[in-house]
Design an enzyme around this catalytic site. Structure first.
Site, PDB file in Angstrom:
ATOM      1  N   CYS A  96      13.292  11.214   7.576  1.00  0.00           N
ATOM      2  CA  CYS A  96      13.295  10.791   8.978  1.00  0.00           C
ATOM      3  C   CYS A  96      14.665  10.877   9.630  1.00  0.00           C
ATOM      4  CB  CYS A  96      12.752   9.370   9.088  1.00  0.00           C
ATOM      5  SG  CYS A  96      13.557   8.192   7.988  1.00  0.00           S
ATOM      6  N   LYS A 156       0.848  -1.194   0.000  1.00  0.00           N
ATOM      7  CA  LYS A 156       0.000   0.000   0.000  1.00  0.00           C
ATOM      8  C   LYS A 156       0.882   1.242   0.000  1.00  0.00           C
ATOM      9  CE  LYS A 156      -1.851   2.659   3.076  1.00  0.00           C
ATOM     10  NZ  LYS A 156      -1.891   3.973   2.353  1.00  0.00           N
ATOM     11  N   GLU A 204       9.103  15.619  16.291  1.00  0.00           N
ATOM     12  CA  GLU A 204       9.523  15.574  14.887  1.00  0.00           C
ATOM     13  C   GLU A 204       8.669  16.535  14.072  1.00  0.00           C
ATOM     14  OE1 GLU A 204      10.829  12.168  11.744  1.00  0.00           O
ATOM     15  OE2 GLU A 204       8.861  11.929  12.650  1.00  0.00           O
ATOM     16  N   GLU A 259       9.782   1.672  10.985  1.00  0.00           N
ATOM     17  CA  GLU A 259      10.724   2.795  10.972  1.00  0.00           C
ATOM     18  C   GLU A 259       9.895   4.045  11.171  1.00  0.00           C
ATOM     19  OE1 GLU A 259      12.213   5.813  10.362  1.00  0.00           O
ATOM     20  OE2 GLU A 259      12.775   5.441   8.281  1.00  0.00           O
TER      21      GLU A 259
END
Length: 499
Positions: free
Chosen positions: A302, A192, A402, A266
């Protein structure tokens, strides 16, 4: 004449999105959604919202292909040859695939074609994993006791049906890092893509669909959060591999308990780049750290070091060089060779980043530059001028959460011990880097930082070395043999030689 988003979109003659299930492209009679280009807000295409019904069909096909089909039982050499053939087709179509990725997430075309997120790099990563297909081995063990004449041996077997849920910022690379090891190990897969980046992944799926893979080994569903949730929680899925936000990762972790799914997650980072007084070139170091936040994907990576831990004696000079770097940033047409940066992926994310900029100022950080939106011809795009904060406490939201955008926080330190303490004072632990010419210090600090990987005087990832995080940055590793291990189960066989 320079191409534009509009002209490239028109030239590719893109068809409405379909699902690929059990070896067939399927028109969808259910809900659909539009994908928007972040540069221009133009609709790039319409795609199926697969939802629970589409996921059920795809998982059923993958389940049957794994339980009854030839792929997991195929000779390693044959499996490797099939993988190599569609890897070559990715190389052949790399220019078109790179254009599609630019239409997806806005990354400048010259970067989409020539960096670690390119179609060529995708084929290289797939090739690296395909090379493991005939090298997945178990072990034999010495006789432990004379009381019995038992021979023990282990085998690595494919984990089963894999749900591969991709992030939007590097859809091609994500595809390779998840689908490559899964297929090499003999698993079947349901992919996906992010709802923001369907064009490039669908093109890769079409290449896979034209290969010699047995039906059901590879399946593609599209959709947003509801589709991802249905896939990650499905009882027919044996393993989920996901790249994305910690919030979604935690939801997958909870959903996996139903059938004890194996997980590779992750989940982002708040990495620190530590700059010591003996860095080889402060200008180059400041340019690199600010550049990672302002060019390429505009900090939407990231592993980007979004906290610059700078020795107090270097602060003013560091800020000067960072400001000089930002002067070279150029927004605009992603097919123009001088464009340096991608836009923010969505209007929602633009507002989120601007909220962090406001929060940083309210908490007492000093905004040295940026953090606003350009106007004029750029007003329609999802652009934010790169921002740099000084006078940042590591307890501020901008230093702890983040942001995933073009914002760099500069935090001063006085001693090596203080720098390590600040770097480790984070819920994340994905990456980081240390800038120093003292080799002993470099290794000492690298070992002291709690993260999955650390760069010394720079940072990069390669497909044959593991990458992943600790703490809230995730579970497991992608890259090299650890990635292959993650798509296999270890079976121990006891053989009574006296029977």
């Amino acid at each position: 004449m320079t191409e534009t988003v509009q002209s490239v979109h028109a030239s590719l003659d893109l068809r409405p999105g379909q699902l690929f299930i059990d070896g067939q492209w399927l028109d969808w009679d259910g809900p659909r959604f539009d994908q928007i280009n972040p540069n221009t807000q133009q609709v790039m295409g319409s795609f199926p919202e697969a939802g629970e019904r589409g996921v059920n069909e795809a998982v059923a096909a993958a389940r049957k292909a794994f339980d009854e089909g030839p792929w997991p039982r195929m000779a390693a050499q044959d499996r490797k040859r099939i993988l190599q053939r569609f890897i070559e087709r990715i190389y052949d179509a790399e220019e078109e695939i790179a254009k599609l990725q630019t239409l997806d997430n806005g990354i400048p075309y010259h970067l989409s074609r020539n960096t670690r997120v390119s179609a060529k790099a995708t084929a290289d990563v797939m090739d690296s994993y395909a090379g493991w297909a005939d090298k997945i081995t178990g072990e034999t063990y010495p006789q432990f006791t004379a009381a019995s004449n038992m021979q023990y041996m282990s085998f690595r077997e494919p984990v089963g049906v894999v749900a591969a849920i991709l992030a939007w910022n590097a859809p091609l690379l994500m595809f390779a890092n998840k689908v490559g090891p899964a297929l090499a190990a003999g698993c079947t897969v349901v992919v996906k893509p992010s709802e923001y980046t369907n064009l490039s992944v669908t093109r890769l799926a079409r290449i896979v669909a034209e290969s010699d893979l047995p039906p059901g080994v590879f399946n593609l569903v599209t959709g947003a959060g509801a589709t991802g949730s249905a896939l990650s929680a499905h009882p027919g899925v044996d393993k989920v591999t996901f790249t994305g936000s910690p919030q979604t990762g935690r939801s997958i972790l909870l959903a996996s308990g139903g059938n004890m799914k194996r997980l590779s997650l992750e989940l982002g980072g708040k990495s620190a780049g530590i700059v010591f007084p003996d860095t080889r070139s402060l200008a180059a170091t400041a340019t690199q750290l600010m550049g990672l936040c302002s060019t390429f994907l505009s900090g939407q990576v990231c592993s980007t070091p979004s906290r610059a831990l700078v020795h107090r004696s270097l602060l003013d000079e560091f800020v000067h060089h960072a400001a000089e770097q930002v002067k070279k940033v150029k927004f605009g047409n992603p097919f123009e060779s001088t464009t340096t940066s991608a836009p923010i992926i969505s209007r929602r994310q633009v507002e989120r980043i601007l909220g962090y900029v406001e929060s940083g100022q309210q908490e007492g950080a000093t905004l040295q530059f940026g953090g606003d939106r350009p106007g004029g011809d750029l007003a329609e795009g999802n652009w934010i001028n790169p921002a740099l904060f000084t006078n940042v406490s590591n307890q501020f939201r901008v230093a702890r959460e983040e942001i995933f955008g073009p914002v760099l926080c500069v935090i001063p330190f006085d001693t090596e011990e203080e720098a390590v303490r600040i770097a480790n004072d984070s819920e994340y632990g994905l990456a980081g880097c240390v800038f120093t010419t003292d080799v002993t210090r470099a290794l000492r600090v690298a070992r002291a930082i709690r993260s999955g990987s650390i760069g010394i005087n720079g940072y990069a990832s390669v497909p044959n070395a593991p990458m992943g995080g600790v703490k809230s940055s995730g579970i497991g590793r992608e890259g090299g043999w650890p990635s292959i291990e993650a798509f296999t189960e270890l079976k121990t066989v006891n053989f009574n030689l006296d029977a």
